[in-house]
Design an enzyme around this catalytic site. Structure first.
Site, short mmCIF file in Angstrom:
data_model
loop_
_atom_site.label_atom_id
_atom_site.label_comp_id
_atom_site.label_asym_id
_atom_site.label_seq_id
_atom_site.Cartn_x
_atom_site.Cartn_y
_atom_site.Cartn_z
N LYS A 1 0.08 4.21 -0.43
CA LYS A 1 -0.62 5.42 0.05
C LYS A 1 -0.39 6.57 -0.96
O LYS A 1 -0.39 6.30 -2.15
CB LYS A 1 -0.18 5.76 1.47
CG LYS A 1 -0.30 4.54 2.39
CD LYS A 1 -0.17 4.82 3.84
CE LYS A 1 -0.39 3.54 4.64
NZ LYS A 1 -0.41 3.75 6.07
N HIS B 1 -9.96 1.62 4.17
CA HIS B 1 -8.72 1.83 4.90
C HIS B 1 -8.94 2.87 5.99
O HIS B 1 -9.70 3.82 5.81
CB HIS B 1 -7.61 2.29 3.94
CG HIS B 1 -6.26 2.28 4.59
ND1 HIS B 1 -5.84 3.29 5.43
CD2 HIS B 1 -5.27 1.36 4.57
CE1 HIS B 1 -4.63 2.99 5.88
NE2 HIS B 1 -4.26 1.82 5.38
N GLU C 1 -6.19 -4.28 10.48
CA GLU C 1 -5.18 -3.25 10.66
C GLU C 1 -5.50 -2.40 11.89
O GLU C 1 -6.21 -1.39 11.79
CB GLU C 1 -5.15 -2.32 9.44
CG GLU C 1 -4.78 -3.00 8.15
CD GLU C 1 -4.06 -2.02 7.22
OE1 GLU C 1 -2.92 -2.29 6.86
OE2 GLU C 1 -4.65 -0.98 6.88
N ASN D 1 0.87 -1.19 0.00
CA ASN D 1 0.00 0.00 0.00
C ASN D 1 0.90 1.24 0.00
O ASN D 1 1.42 1.63 1.03
CB ASN D 1 -0.90 -0.03 1.24
CG ASN D 1 -1.77 1.21 1.34
OD1 ASN D 1 -1.88 1.98 0.38
ND2 ASN D 1 -2.39 1.41 2.50
N SER E 1 2.63 -1.66 10.54
CA SER E 1 4.07 -1.72 10.82
C SER E 1 4.69 -3.10 10.60
O SER E 1 5.48 -3.58 11.42
CB SER E 1 4.37 -1.22 12.23
OG SER E 1 3.96 0.13 12.34
N GLY F 1 1.91 2.69 10.74
CA GLY F 1 2.86 3.77 10.48
C GLY F 1 3.90 3.96 11.56
O GLY F 1 4.45 5.04 11.71
N GLU G 1 -7.34 5.29 6.93
CA GLU G 1 -7.04 6.68 6.55
C GLU G 1 -8.18 7.28 5.72
O GLU G 1 -8.38 8.49 5.71
CB GLU G 1 -5.69 6.74 5.82
CG GLU G 1 -4.55 6.54 6.82
CD GLU G 1 -3.27 5.96 6.24
OE1 GLU G 1 -3.10 5.94 5.02
OE2 GLU G 1 -2.43 5.49 7.05
P1 PGA Z 1 2.21 0.68 7.74
O1 PGA Z 1 0.82 0.90 7.00
O2 PGA Z 1 2.80 -0.61 7.25
O3 PGA Z 1 3.02 1.89 7.37
O4 PGA Z 1 1.91 0.62 9.20
C1 PGA Z 1 -0.09 -0.14 6.82
C2 PGA Z 1 -1.35 0.39 6.23
O5 PGA Z 1 -1.79 1.48 6.64
O6 PGA Z 1 -1.94 -0.22 5.32
#
Ligand code: PGA
Length: 254
Positions: free
Chosen positions: A11, A95, A165, A9, A213, A171, A97
């Site tokens: 983003k 997601h 998640e 992903n 993460s 993150g 976000e």
């Molecule tokens: P991350 O993001 O691996 O940076 O924690 C995962 C995600 O938000 O899909």
């Protein structure tokens, strides 16, 4: 053999088409050495049509979102039929976000159905904001999952990918990610909720992956002990070396 799934992903990264091509090429290169993983790359939508011809039998593209309408007065949106026509076979939906920007469970549910109607694969994200000792987060997860996918018909259940998640783990670094044994427990819980929705036989057909993460340091432990069939990888997927290490760790797992 049922393949594992690892999704990159990206983003809202990288900044340019040239960087996106390079990053994608790096994934294609390592994926050609893997036998046990379906690798899926989810770039910003603006790069999809540039990368689509570079997909191959090991690496697929996925959109980071999709809208439920087919065409019409929906400025800024694109539909499942549009991405399918492009040659993209899956979409991340819900997601955290996107949810943080106002997407509701009802929106997620409509998008999941729209994607399935076009015979695409929905990667449905769920996850609690924080953990509490009383177990409230489990109720939250159960409600979120039910509201997001309950309307899926049994014939489509095997296409579903649920990405667990936990928002508190996104993150950060491997040290902040979820403990693999706790992940194992949550996956059992998610499977129970799926059983309540679809019945035992169908619940087994849903693919469950983890995101939050995932890094080279914890990938091996999470895949071996976390009871998941793959990962949704954010920041570490923007670093070709780290993403390769994660893929190699998943490939090496049983
Ligand atoms: P991350 O993001 O691996 O940076 O924690 C995962 C995600 O938000 O899909």
């Amino acid at each position: 053999m049922v393949k594992k799934v690892v999704i990159a992903n990206w983003k809202m990264n990288p900044e340019t088409t040239a960087e996106s091509r390079k990053l994608f090429q790096d994934v294609v290169k390592v994926a050609s050495t893997l036998k046990k993983i379906n690798v899926i790359v989810s770039p910003p939508a603006i790069f999809l049509s540039d990368l689509v011809r570079k997909q191959n039998k090991n690496v697929f593209l996925c959109s980071q979102d999709v809208f439920w309408g087919k065409t019409g007065s929906f400025t800024g949106q694109f539909s499942a039929s549009m991405i399918r026509a492009l040659g993209v076979e899956s979409s991340i939906i819900g997601h955290s976000e996107k949810r943080a920007l106002g997407e509701t469970d009802e929106d997620v549910s409509k998008k999941v159905l729209a994607v399935l109607k076009e015979s695409l694969i929905p990667i449905v994200c769920i996850g609690e904001h924080e953990r509490d000792h009383g177990g409230e987060y489990l109720t939250f997860l159960s409600n979120q999952l039910k509201a997001s996918i309950s309307r899926v018909s049994r014939k489509d259940v095997s296409k579903l990918i649920v990405a667990y998640e936990p928002i508190w783990a996104i993150g950060k670094t491997a040290n902040d990610a979820m403990d693999s044994h706790k992940l194992h427990e949550v996956v059992i819980f998610i499977r129970k909720v799926l059983t309540k929705i679809f019945g035992r036989e169908y619940a087994q057909k849903v693919t469950i992956i983890y995101g939050g993460s995932v890094e080279p340091k914890n990938a091996s432990d999470l895949i071996k002990n976390g009871n998941v069939s793959g990962f949704l990888v954010g920041h570490a997927s923007l670093d070709s070396k780290k993403f390769k290490e994660i893929l190699v760790a998943v490939e090496a797992s049983k």
